[in-house]
Design a protein around this motif. Structure first.
Motif, short mmCIF file in Angstrom:
data_model
loop_
_atom_site.label_atom_id
_atom_site.label_comp_id
_atom_site.label_asym_id
_atom_site.label_seq_id
_atom_site.Cartn_x
_atom_site.Cartn_y
_atom_site.Cartn_z
N HIS A 77 60.56 1.82 -27.01
CA HIS A 77 61.00 0.82 -26.04
C HIS A 77 60.71 -0.60 -26.53
O HIS A 77 61.54 -1.50 -26.37
N VAL A 78 59.55 -0.79 -27.12
CA VAL A 78 59.20 -2.12 -27.65
C VAL A 78 60.16 -2.50 -28.78
O VAL A 78 60.65 -3.63 -28.84
N LEU A 79 60.46 -1.55 -29.66
CA LEU A 79 61.38 -1.83 -30.77
C LEU A 79 62.78 -2.14 -30.26
O LEU A 79 63.43 -3.06 -30.75
N GLU A 80 63.26 -1.41 -29.27
CA GLU A 80 64.58 -1.70 -28.70
C GLU A 80 64.63 -3.11 -28.12
O GLU A 80 65.61 -3.83 -28.31
N GLY A 81 63.58 -3.51 -27.45
CA GLY A 81 63.52 -4.87 -26.93
C GLY A 81 63.53 -5.90 -28.05
O GLY A 81 64.21 -6.93 -27.96
N TRP A 82 62.77 -5.63 -29.12
CA TRP A 82 62.71 -6.55 -30.25
C TRP A 82 64.08 -6.66 -30.92
O TRP A 82 64.52 -7.75 -31.31
N GLN A 83 64.75 -5.54 -31.05
CA GLN A 83 66.08 -5.58 -31.66
C GLN A 83 67.05 -6.37 -30.79
O GLN A 83 67.89 -7.10 -31.31
N GLN A 85 66.15 -8.88 -28.97
CA GLN A 85 65.73 -10.27 -29.13
C GLN A 85 66.24 -10.87 -30.44
O GLN A 85 66.45 -12.07 -30.53
N THR A 86 66.41 -10.03 -31.47
CA THR A 86 66.77 -10.52 -32.80
C THR A 86 68.21 -10.21 -33.19
O THR A 86 68.56 -10.29 -34.36
N GLY A 87 69.03 -9.86 -32.23
CA GLY A 87 70.43 -9.56 -32.53
C GLY A 87 70.58 -8.32 -33.40
O GLY A 87 71.51 -8.24 -34.21
N GLY A 88 69.67 -7.37 -33.28
CA GLY A 88 69.75 -6.13 -34.05
C GLY A 88 69.11 -6.19 -35.42
O GLY A 88 69.11 -5.20 -36.14
N ARG A 89 68.57 -7.33 -35.82
CA ARG A 89 67.99 -7.47 -37.15
C ARG A 89 66.50 -7.15 -37.19
O ARG A 89 65.93 -7.00 -38.26
N THR A 91 62.89 -5.33 -37.10
CA THR A 91 62.36 -4.03 -37.51
C THR A 91 60.95 -3.87 -36.96
O THR A 91 60.31 -4.84 -36.54
N ILE A 92 60.45 -2.67 -37.00
CA ILE A 92 59.10 -2.41 -36.53
C ILE A 92 58.08 -3.17 -37.39
O ILE A 92 57.03 -3.60 -36.89
N GLU A 93 58.36 -3.35 -38.66
CA GLU A 93 57.44 -4.08 -39.54
C GLU A 93 57.25 -5.52 -39.08
O GLU A 93 56.18 -6.10 -39.29
N ASP A 94 58.26 -6.11 -38.44
CA ASP A 94 58.14 -7.48 -37.93
C ASP A 94 57.05 -7.58 -36.86
O ASP A 94 56.48 -8.65 -36.66
N LEU A 95 56.79 -6.48 -36.19
CA LEU A 95 55.86 -6.49 -35.07
C LEU A 95 54.43 -6.10 -35.46
O LEU A 95 53.53 -6.24 -34.65
N LEU A 96 54.26 -5.63 -36.68
CA LEU A 96 52.93 -5.19 -37.12
C LEU A 96 52.10 -6.38 -37.56
O LEU A 96 52.61 -7.36 -38.08
N LEU A 97 50.79 -6.26 -37.36
CA LEU A 97 49.88 -7.35 -37.73
C LEU A 97 49.65 -7.44 -39.22
O LEU A 97 49.35 -8.50 -39.75
N GLY A 98 49.73 -6.36 -39.92
CA GLY A 98 49.46 -6.36 -41.35
C GLY A 98 50.27 -5.29 -42.03
O GLY A 98 51.20 -4.73 -41.45
N PRO A 99 49.91 -4.96 -43.27
CA PRO A 99 50.64 -3.92 -43.98
C PRO A 99 50.54 -2.59 -43.24
O PRO A 99 49.57 -2.32 -42.54
N TRP A 100 51.53 -1.77 -43.43
CA TRP A 100 51.59 -0.46 -42.78
C TRP A 100 50.50 0.43 -43.35
O TRP A 100 50.54 0.82 -44.51
#
Length: 125
Positions: A77-83, A85-89, A91-100
């Protein structure tokens, strides 16, 4: 013959239960913030407030399959909201605090063949 009465009879008042213990509200640390700007940000702040205790709760309970199932739904749900917000561009990595780093690091090698020096001196078959 007596006709039954359908009037409600008064029952004596039951004792009022003791008040619940006073726990701080989940969003207590958000009170100093100014008025939230939109329903979206208000929902995000509520999610933040209600999920910050998960690490502590997870120490007291053991239900990894259920945790993973619900966590994946929340992240989706969080990722769908972020997508959105960003016009579909986004990614989950954009929301992470550091490296995976979802997996713990591997334990130190315990077999001689796992060490580089031992591998160099093995006889090829």
């Amino acid at each position: 013959m007596r006709i039954p009465s359908f009037r409600r009879t008064r029952r004596p008042a039951t004792a009022i239960p003791a008040p619940a213990p006073d726990f701080p509200a989940a969003c207590a640390d958000m009170r100093p913030l100014p008025k939230l700007f939109s329903p979206l940000i208000a929902e995000m702040m509520a999610a933040y407030c209600h999920t910050k205790h998960l690490a502590g709760l997870a120490q007291d309970e053991h239900c990894p399959a259920e945790y993973q199932l619900v966590a994946r739904s929340i992240v989706q749900h969080v990722l769908e909201g972020w997508q959105n917000q960003t016009g579909g561009r986004g990614t989950i990595e954009d929301l992470l605090l550091g490296p995976w780093t979802s997996r713990p690091t591997a334990p130190p090698a315990s077999h001689a063949a796992d060490f580089p020096a031992a591998r160099e001196h093995r006889v090829a078959s």
